[in-house]
Design a protein around this motif. Structure first.
Motif, PDB file in Angstrom:
ATOM      1  N   LEU A  73      13.990  17.423 -12.304  1.00 49.54           N
ATOM      2  CA  LEU A  73      15.317  16.815 -12.205  1.00 49.54           C
ATOM      3  C   LEU A  73      16.326  17.584 -13.060  1.00 49.54           C
ATOM      4  CD1 LEU A  73      14.463  13.008 -12.238  1.00 49.54           C
ATOM      5  CD2 LEU A  73      14.553  14.610 -10.336  1.00 49.54           C
ATOM      6  N   ARG A 100      11.405   5.925  -2.510  1.00 49.08           N
ATOM      7  CA  ARG A 100      12.365   5.922  -3.624  1.00 49.08           C
ATOM      8  C   ARG A 100      12.540   7.340  -4.180  1.00 49.08           C
ATOM      9  NH1 ARG A 100      13.697   1.729  -6.892  1.00 49.08           N
ATOM     10  NH2 ARG A 100      13.687   0.590  -4.945  1.00 49.08           N
ATOM     11  N   LEU A 101      11.441   8.048  -4.229  1.00 54.31           N
ATOM     12  CA  LEU A 101      11.496   9.430  -4.710  1.00 54.31           C
ATOM     13  C   LEU A 101      12.388  10.265  -3.793  1.00 54.31           C
ATOM     14  CD1 LEU A 101      10.389  11.919  -6.345  1.00 54.31           C
ATOM     15  CD2 LEU A 101       8.613  12.042  -4.614  1.00 54.31           C
ATOM     16  N   CYS A 102      12.153  10.116  -2.490  1.00 55.88           N
ATOM     17  CA  CYS A 102      12.938  10.888  -1.524  1.00 55.88           C
ATOM     18  C   CYS A 102      14.419  10.572  -1.703  1.00 55.88           C
ATOM     19  CB  CYS A 102      12.531  10.537  -0.088  1.00 55.88           C
ATOM     20  SG  CYS A 102      10.808  10.828   0.234  1.00 55.88           S
ATOM     21  N   GLU A 103      14.706   9.297  -1.840  1.00 57.13           N
ATOM     22  CA  GLU A 103      16.107   8.867  -1.970  1.00 57.13           C
ATOM     23  C   GLU A 103      16.739   9.497  -3.212  1.00 57.13           C
ATOM     24  OE1 GLU A 103      17.513   4.734  -3.113  1.00 57.13           O
ATOM     25  OE2 GLU A 103      17.157   4.587  -0.969  1.00 57.13           O
ATOM     26  N   ASN A 104      16.014   9.469  -4.324  1.00 61.16           N
ATOM     27  CA  ASN A 104      16.557  10.021  -5.566  1.00 61.16           C
ATOM     28  C   ASN A 104      16.814  11.517  -5.460  1.00 61.16           C
ATOM     29  OD1 ASN A 104      16.587   7.601  -6.857  1.00 61.16           O
ATOM     30  ND2 ASN A 104      14.668   7.892  -7.944  1.00 61.16           N
ATOM     31  N   LEU A 105      15.879  12.223  -4.847  1.00 64.92           N
ATOM     32  CA  LEU A 105      16.058  13.669  -4.735  1.00 64.92           C
ATOM     33  C   LEU A 105      17.231  14.007  -3.824  1.00 64.92           C
ATOM     34  CD1 LEU A 105      12.374  14.966  -4.599  1.00 64.92           C
ATOM     35  CD2 LEU A 105      13.932  14.958  -6.529  1.00 64.92           C
ATOM     36  N   LEU A 106      17.361  13.248  -2.753  1.00 63.67           N
ATOM     37  CA  LEU A 106      18.487  13.502  -1.852  1.00 63.67           C
ATOM     38  C   LEU A 106      19.802  13.202  -2.569  1.00 63.67           C
ATOM     39  CD1 LEU A 106      17.055  11.995   1.470  1.00 63.67           C
ATOM     40  CD2 LEU A 106      17.220  14.391   0.848  1.00 63.67           C
ATOM     41  N   THR A 107      19.786  12.167  -3.399  1.00 64.87           N
ATOM     42  CA  THR A 107      20.976  11.837  -4.191  1.00 64.87           C
ATOM     43  C   THR A 107      21.341  12.976  -5.136  1.00 64.87           C
ATOM     44  OG1 THR A 107      20.291   9.554  -4.155  1.00 64.87           O
ATOM     45  CG2 THR A 107      21.932  10.114  -5.784  1.00 64.87           C
ATOM     46  N   MET A 108      20.338  13.681  -5.606  1.00 59.38           N
ATOM     47  CA  MET A 108      20.584  14.746  -6.582  1.00 59.38           C
ATOM     48  C   MET A 108      20.881  16.098  -5.930  1.00 59.38           C
ATOM     49  SD  MET A 108      18.118  13.898  -9.723  1.00 59.38           S
ATOM     50  CE  MET A 108      19.085  14.948 -10.785  1.00 59.38           C
ATOM     51  N   ASP A 111      18.679  19.122  -0.085  1.00 59.86           N
ATOM     52  CA  ASP A 111      19.049  19.020   1.327  1.00 59.86           C
ATOM     53  C   ASP A 111      17.879  18.646   2.219  1.00 59.86           C
ATOM     54  OD1 ASP A 111      21.856  20.018   1.230  1.00 59.86           O
ATOM     55  OD2 ASP A 111      20.859  21.749   0.347  1.00 59.86           O
ATOM     56  N   LEU A 113      13.382  17.759   2.263  1.00 64.09           N
ATOM     57  CA  LEU A 113      12.125  17.558   1.541  1.00 64.09           C
ATOM     58  C   LEU A 113      10.967  18.073   2.383  1.00 64.09           C
ATOM     59  CD1 LEU A 113      13.004  13.957   0.468  1.00 64.09           C
ATOM     60  CD2 LEU A 113      12.704  15.851  -1.089  1.00 64.09           C
TER      61      LEU A 113
ATOM     62  N   MET B   1      27.760  15.556  -8.334  1.00 67.63           N
ATOM     63  CA  MET B   1      26.381  15.061  -8.195  1.00 67.63           C
ATOM     64  C   MET B   1      26.267  13.641  -8.742  1.00 67.63           C
ATOM     65  SD  MET B   1      22.999  16.569 -10.005  1.00 67.63           S
ATOM     66  CE  MET B   1      23.436  15.771 -11.521  1.00 67.63           C
ATOM     67  N   ASN B   2      25.556  12.788  -8.038  1.00 68.51           N
ATOM     68  CA  ASN B   2      25.355  11.447  -8.552  1.00 68.51           C
ATOM     69  C   ASN B   2      24.192  11.452  -9.534  1.00 68.51           C
ATOM     70  OD1 ASN B   2      27.301  10.351  -6.837  1.00 68.51           O
ATOM     71  ND2 ASN B   2      25.817  10.368  -5.150  1.00 68.51           N
ATOM     72  N   ILE B   4      21.203   9.726 -11.717  1.00 65.04           N
ATOM     73  CA  ILE B   4      20.347   8.558 -11.549  1.00 65.04           C
ATOM     74  C   ILE B   4      20.037   8.020 -12.937  1.00 65.04           C
ATOM     75  CG2 ILE B   4      19.385   9.288  -9.356  1.00 65.04           C
ATOM     76  CD1 ILE B   4      16.932  10.250 -10.786  1.00 65.04           C
ATOM     77  N   ARG B   9      14.846   7.728 -13.290  1.00 66.05           N
ATOM     78  CA  ARG B   9      14.446   9.094 -13.595  1.00 66.05           C
ATOM     79  C   ARG B   9      12.959   9.141 -13.972  1.00 66.05           C
ATOM     80  NH1 ARG B   9      17.621  13.442 -15.137  1.00 66.05           N
ATOM     81  NH2 ARG B   9      16.408  15.056 -16.127  1.00 66.05           N
ATOM     82  N   ASP B  88       6.756   2.340  -6.936  1.00 67.87           N
ATOM     83  CA  ASP B  88       8.079   1.723  -6.880  1.00 67.87           C
ATOM     84  C   ASP B  88       7.957   0.302  -6.349  1.00 67.87           C
ATOM     85  OD1 ASP B  88       9.236   4.177  -7.562  1.00 67.87           O
ATOM     86  OD2 ASP B  88       9.099   4.823  -5.470  1.00 67.87           O
ATOM     87  N   ARG B  91      11.130  -2.021  -1.155  1.00 67.03           N
ATOM     88  CA  ARG B  91      12.579  -2.111  -0.941  1.00 67.03           C
ATOM     89  C   ARG B  91      12.842  -2.391   0.540  1.00 67.03           C
ATOM     90  NH1 ARG B  91      15.264   3.716  -0.536  1.00 67.03           N
ATOM     91  NH2 ARG B  91      14.154   4.401   1.287  1.00 67.03           N
ATOM     92  N   ARG B 252      15.190  13.715   8.037  1.00 68.74           N
ATOM     93  CA  ARG B 252      14.389  14.146   6.888  1.00 68.74           C
ATOM     94  C   ARG B 252      13.233  13.189   6.658  1.00 68.74           C
ATOM     95  NH1 ARG B 252      19.671  15.975   3.748  1.00 68.74           N
ATOM     96  NH2 ARG B 252      20.218  13.833   4.089  1.00 68.74           N
ATOM     97  N   MET B 256       8.888  13.674   7.105  1.00 67.90           N
ATOM     98  CA  MET B 256       7.916  13.287   6.082  1.00 67.90           C
ATOM     99  C   MET B 256       6.840  12.374   6.676  1.00 67.90           C
ATOM    100  SD  MET B 256       8.959  14.380   3.032  1.00 67.90           S
ATOM    101  CE  MET B 256       8.570  13.218   1.768  1.00 67.90           C
TER     102      MET B 256
END
Lengths: 252, 275
Positions: A73, A100-108, A111, A113, B1-2, B4, B9, B88, B91, B252, B256
């Motif tokens: 990160l 959740r991991l995918c979402e966080n990485l895309l947020t960061m 482009d 995964l 960049m957002n 987290i 993290r 996690d 959700r 995406r 996966m």
């Protein structure tokens, strides 16, 4: 027959993986294809940062998310903070499909995964799809659009015909004047080291598969020709539609 | 960049390591890539005679790797137990789009392998979206294991997923079914695959995934085969992400989840040979 243009420089990929055998595999594979060039293969995040700071401008970064010397990160943050003149596309290689991991990485800013274990073929297709930035309609932008459409069609890279379509379109789309489908078979055949008839048949098999999947994109092509949605398009129909669409999208 | 937040993290960094499954995934990636790179190298540089000699060996290695990969991933999930499967919190996920995607992915994989099986989604839910508290990856694992169980039972199997108005869904096949008591014990985790003939690991895993998600299930065999009715935990509609989100993000996620499906089918039906 129109003289087909020479291929531009391939898409440049910087790859980082902590496993030296994997880096060797990627480089060996890269030597045996023409679309993506490995401009650097490194094993640490520190080297990635150094190369980017030193002015290396890859089209795409493929970064393993577990590099020994850094927290992934933080590495992403550092790359984002570099304000590179031309931001490369960024693919992260992960070991789990946890949402959740995918979402966080895309947020960061990631482009795409790629889930380990991946096929090298998939890795290179993804790099080709991501590798060009929007903007001036370059050869790389054309390749990107081809792969984008192939993905929308759910075209499977395990079909040889899909490879042949990609190769043919890479040659065919940049041309201002159209050429015959037989000329495309011949060109692809010479590039791939196979017979023109094999190209023709493999393309047809790929279209049979695409028609069975019946994606929205495939239906759109059928509708354009006034065909029912499940009809197997001819190779010519498919190539012409793709050429026309991509040229329009890139205002060529 | 957002940015987290710190807690997210920590979760992300933990997830990146991927645990036991992650270690296996890394090792198999190198193995598989070595075979693939070597194969490509020989195609480009070796004589026809050398290629002909090497091809069956490389194909055999590819298949063995696929089988070991599936076995190791499943063994890792069994070893983790239901508590360890979900780092996690569950959700909100949109069930219809996910089930649609999984069925479409399965049809594509089967077609590539020249199989005549059918994978159908019967949608009896009248609402535009169906939200459940879950996890896209684990739902894919449930589906992949149920499907591979059905496919190993016979040729030209018909698998059907029915989505009901109450947000539950039922998976059925016409592959002959299995003993109800054994199936229930495997799902509940009261029987281990090792105690049985060894072919039921998939159902044990499904039971573990369901418990990890906090979803309940009931065995409801069809006339001609196995049937499992799954009752997910309902959720309120959230901000769209994943399969309910924008097209780019959906793709995406789709890539996966298809990897999960591929792992099962490569082992059970064979790796697709490029033609």
């Amino acid at each position: 027959m129109n003289e087909l243009p020479k291929r531009d420089a391939p898409i440049r990929m910087l790859v980082a993986d902590g496993d030296s055998t994997q880096l060797h595999n990627i480089c060996l594979y890269a030597d045996c294809q023409r679309v993506v060039e490995v401009c650097a293969a490194v094993s640490t995040g520190r080297e990635v940062l150094r190369l980017l700071r030193d002015g290396l401008c890859p089209d795409v970064l493929v970064l393993d998310s577990l590099l020994q010397d850094c927290d992934f990160l933080t590495l992403l943050e550092q790359i984002n903070d570099m304000n590179l003149p031309r931001r490369p596309a960024l693919a992260a290689v992960v070991r789990t499909s946890r949402s959740r991991l995918c979402e966080n990485l895309l947020t960061m800013g990631v482009d795409y995964l790629i889930l380990k274990p991946y096929a090298l073929e998939q890795l290179f297709h993804t790099a080709a799809m991501l590798g060009a930035q929007a903007g001036e309609p370059s050869h790389a932008a054309i390749v990107r659009r081809i792969h984008w459409h192939m993905e929308a069609l759910r075209a499977d890279y395990r079909l040889l015909g899909v490879d042949y379509f990609v190769t043919g379109l890479r040659e065919f789309v940049p041309q201002e004047q159209s050429c015959t489908v037989e000329q495309i078979y011949a060109r692809v055949a010479s590039l791939e080291g196979v017979e023109a008839d094999s190209v023709k048949m493999a393309m047809h098999r790929a279209l049979q598969q695409l028609s069975a999947l019946n994606t929205a994109e495939y239906c759109e092509i059928c509708a354009y020709y006034g065909h029912p949605p499940h009809k197997v398009l001819t190779n010519k129909e498919f190539l012409l539609w793709m050429r026309q669409r991509i040229r329009r999208e890139l205002a060529l | 960049m957002n940015e987290i937040d710190t807690q997210q993290r920590e979760h992300t960094l933990e997830a990146l390591r991927g645990g036991l499954r992650g270690r296996f995934a890394g090792a198999f990636c190198v193995l598989q890539s070595s075979v693939e790179a070597l194969s490509r190298y020989l195609d480009a540089n070796a004589s026809a005679e050398i290629r002909a000699a090497a091809e069956p060996m490389l194909a055999g290695m590819t298949q063995q790797i696929a089988e070991l990969e599936r076995l190791s991933a499943n063994a890792a999930d069994l070893a983790l137990g239901s508590r360890g499967l979900l780092l996690d919190e569950p959700r909100p996920i949109e069930l219809r789009s996910q089930l649609t995607e999984l069925c479409a992915g399965a049809r594509q994989e089967l077609a590539l392998r020249g199989r005549a099986d059918a994978v159908l989604l019967e949608d009896q839910n009248p609402f535009p979206t169906v939200w459940a508290l879950g996890d896209e990856g684990l739902l894919a694992c449930i589906f992949a294991n149920l499907l591979s169980n059905s496919l190993t039972a016979g040729q030209a199997v018909e698998c059907r997923v029915t989505l009901y108005a109450d947000g539950s869904f039922r998976y059925t096949d016409n592959a002959g079914g299995m003993d109800d008591e054994l199936a229930q014990n495997l799902l509940d985790g009261t029987a281990q695959p090792a105690e049985t003939l060894g072919g039921e690991m998939g159902l044990s895993l499904v039971g573990g995934y369901l418990r990890a998600l906090g979803w309940s299930s009931t065995l409801e065999p069809s006339d001609a085969g196995f049937g499992l009715h799954v009752h997910p935990r309902a959720a309120d509609e959230p901000v769209p992400t994943g399969f309910s989100g924008p097209e780019g993000e959906r793709r995406r996620v789709s890539a996966m989840l298809r990897a999960v499906l591929n792992r099962e089918l490569n082992a059970v039906l064979g790796v697709v040979k490029k033609t």
